[in-house]
Motif scaffolding. Structure first.
Motif, mmCIF file in Angstrom:
data_model
loop_
_atom_site.group_PDB
_atom_site.id
_atom_site.type_symbol
_atom_site.label_atom_id
_atom_site.label_comp_id
_atom_site.label_asym_id
_atom_site.label_seq_id
_atom_site.Cartn_x
_atom_site.Cartn_y
_atom_site.Cartn_z
ATOM 1 N N GLY A 10 -5.451 -3.396 12.402
ATOM 2 C CA GLY A 10 -4.853 -2.061 12.482
ATOM 3 C C GLY A 10 -4.106 -1.714 11.215
ATOM 4 O O GLY A 10 -3.847 -2.583 10.369
ATOM 5 N N PHE A 11 -3.758 -0.450 11.114
ATOM 6 C CA PHE A 11 -3.091 0.063 9.914
ATOM 7 C C PHE A 11 -1.710 -0.587 9.741
ATOM 8 O O PHE A 11 -1.135 -1.106 10.703
ATOM 9 N N MET A 12 -1.199 -0.506 8.499
ATOM 10 C CA MET A 12 0.167 -0.979 8.221
ATOM 11 C C MET A 12 1.160 -0.310 9.179
ATOM 12 O O MET A 12 1.076 0.900 9.409
ATOM 13 N N LYS A 16 1.255 -5.516 13.958
ATOM 14 C CA LYS A 16 0.374 -6.683 14.136
ATOM 15 C C LYS A 16 1.135 -8.014 14.079
ATOM 16 O O LYS A 16 0.934 -8.882 14.919
ATOM 17 N N ILE A 46 2.567 -10.438 -1.952
ATOM 18 C CA ILE A 46 1.465 -9.462 -1.981
ATOM 19 C C ILE A 46 1.673 -8.408 -3.083
ATOM 20 O O ILE A 46 0.744 -8.085 -3.832
ATOM 21 N N PHE A 50 -0.982 -7.599 -6.194
ATOM 22 C CA PHE A 50 -1.535 -6.278 -6.532
ATOM 23 C C PHE A 50 -1.174 -5.911 -7.970
ATOM 24 O O PHE A 50 -2.014 -5.440 -8.733
ATOM 25 N N PHE A 58 -7.079 -9.236 -4.865
ATOM 26 C CA PHE A 58 -6.452 -9.429 -3.550
ATOM 27 C C PHE A 58 -7.519 -9.420 -2.454
ATOM 28 O O PHE A 58 -7.516 -10.265 -1.545
ATOM 29 N N ARG A 59 -8.456 -8.468 -2.524
ATOM 30 C CA ARG A 59 -9.486 -8.358 -1.471
ATOM 31 C C ARG A 59 -10.388 -9.591 -1.437
ATOM 32 O O ARG A 59 -10.822 -10.029 -0.365
ATOM 33 N N THR A 79 -3.825 -9.686 10.890
ATOM 34 C CA THR A 79 -4.516 -9.422 9.622
ATOM 35 C C THR A 79 -3.779 -8.330 8.855
ATOM 36 O O THR A 79 -2.909 -7.656 9.399
ATOM 37 N N GLY A 80 -4.159 -8.125 7.580
ATOM 38 C CA GLY A 80 -3.632 -7.003 6.808
ATOM 39 C C GLY A 80 -4.441 -5.752 7.153
ATOM 40 O O GLY A 80 -5.606 -5.847 7.563
ATOM 41 N N GLY A 82 -6.041 -3.667 5.544
ATOM 42 C CA GLY A 82 -7.268 -3.373 4.804
ATOM 43 C C GLY A 82 -8.396 -4.353 5.073
ATOM 44 O O GLY A 82 -9.458 -4.256 4.463
ATOM 45 N N ARG A 119 4.882 -2.794 0.588
ATOM 46 C CA ARG A 119 3.509 -2.316 0.783
ATOM 47 C C ARG A 119 3.024 -1.631 -0.496
ATOM 48 O O ARG A 119 3.352 -0.466 -0.739
ATOM 49 N N LEU A 121 0.325 -0.247 -1.272
ATOM 50 C CA LEU A 121 -0.477 0.967 -1.091
ATOM 51 C C LEU A 121 0.338 2.117 -0.511
ATOM 52 O O LEU A 121 -0.166 3.229 -0.377
ATOM 53 N N ARG A 138 -9.770 5.384 6.595
ATOM 54 C CA ARG A 138 -10.100 4.153 7.334
ATOM 55 C C ARG A 138 -10.366 4.366 8.819
ATOM 56 O O ARG A 138 -10.828 3.436 9.494
#
Ligand code: S3P
Length: 170
Positions: A10-12, A16, A46, A50, A58-59, A79-80, A82, A119, A121, A138
């Motif tokens: 899920g989104f930031m 989660k 993190i 970035f 990172f990905r 999970t993150g 993205g 964050r 992003l 997304r």
């Protein structure tokens, strides 16, 4: 015993990690936070990954760590936001696990992330616009996941209860 992993996506700001911790404690299972594993592996927060290595690097690391986690069983995994960007991540995590997507409205996400500067992003400034744009991009990826929980107005304990119910019938 049911040794499938529970994978929270899920989104930031959807909660989660907080939900994952509660769930792991209740189920007496190991908890794995994918972002923390990446930080441990790279040896940097993190934000610095970035900044110094870029998002593509990172990905790549995110996918490597996702594959390693997918090889484990009986874990609760957060999970993150993205991780959905690479379909291979979803495929491999879904093989031995139940995928559950947490959702929330933009005002809820922004309220939960208000004091958070970690964050990359969502830099401070026009966070609302950045969050709306990213979420719009997304949305089809999150909507394609098999199970979703709308977390608006729920605390982590309540979301964990719903996640457990979904896990048991999935
Ligand atoms: C990201 C979400 C973050 C972290 C990184 C990128 C994303 O995780 O993986 O900053 O692309 O949505 P959280 O969802 O735990 O904030």
């Amino acid at each position: 015993m049911d040794d499938r992993n529970i994978i929270l996506l899920g989104f930031m700001g959807t909660g989660k990690s907080a939900v994952g911790r509660v769930l792991a404690q209740r189920m007496e299972r190991p908890f794995i936070d994918l972002d923390e594993e990446i930080e441990r592996r790279v040896g940097l927060p993190i934000l610095d990954i970035f900044r110094t290595q870029g998002e593509a690097s990172f990905r790549r690391c995110e996918s490597d760590v996702a594959a390693d986690i997918a090889a484990r069983r009986g874990c609760v995994v957060s999970t993150g936001g993205g991780v959905v960007l690479d379909p291979a991540n979803i495929e491999i995590l879904g093989r031995g696990g139940v995928l559950i997507c947490l959702t929330a409205t933009v005002p809820t996400l922004l309220a939960r992330l208000a004091d958070d500067e970690q964050r990359p992003l969502l830099p401070s400034g026009d966070r609302g616009a950045a969050a709306e744009r990213l979420l719009r991009e997304r949305m089809p990826l999150y909507e394609a996941l098999p199970c979703r929980i709308d977390t608006d107005g729920l605390d982590p304990q309540e979301v964990a209860t719903e996640a457990l119910r979904i896990f048991q019938v999935a």
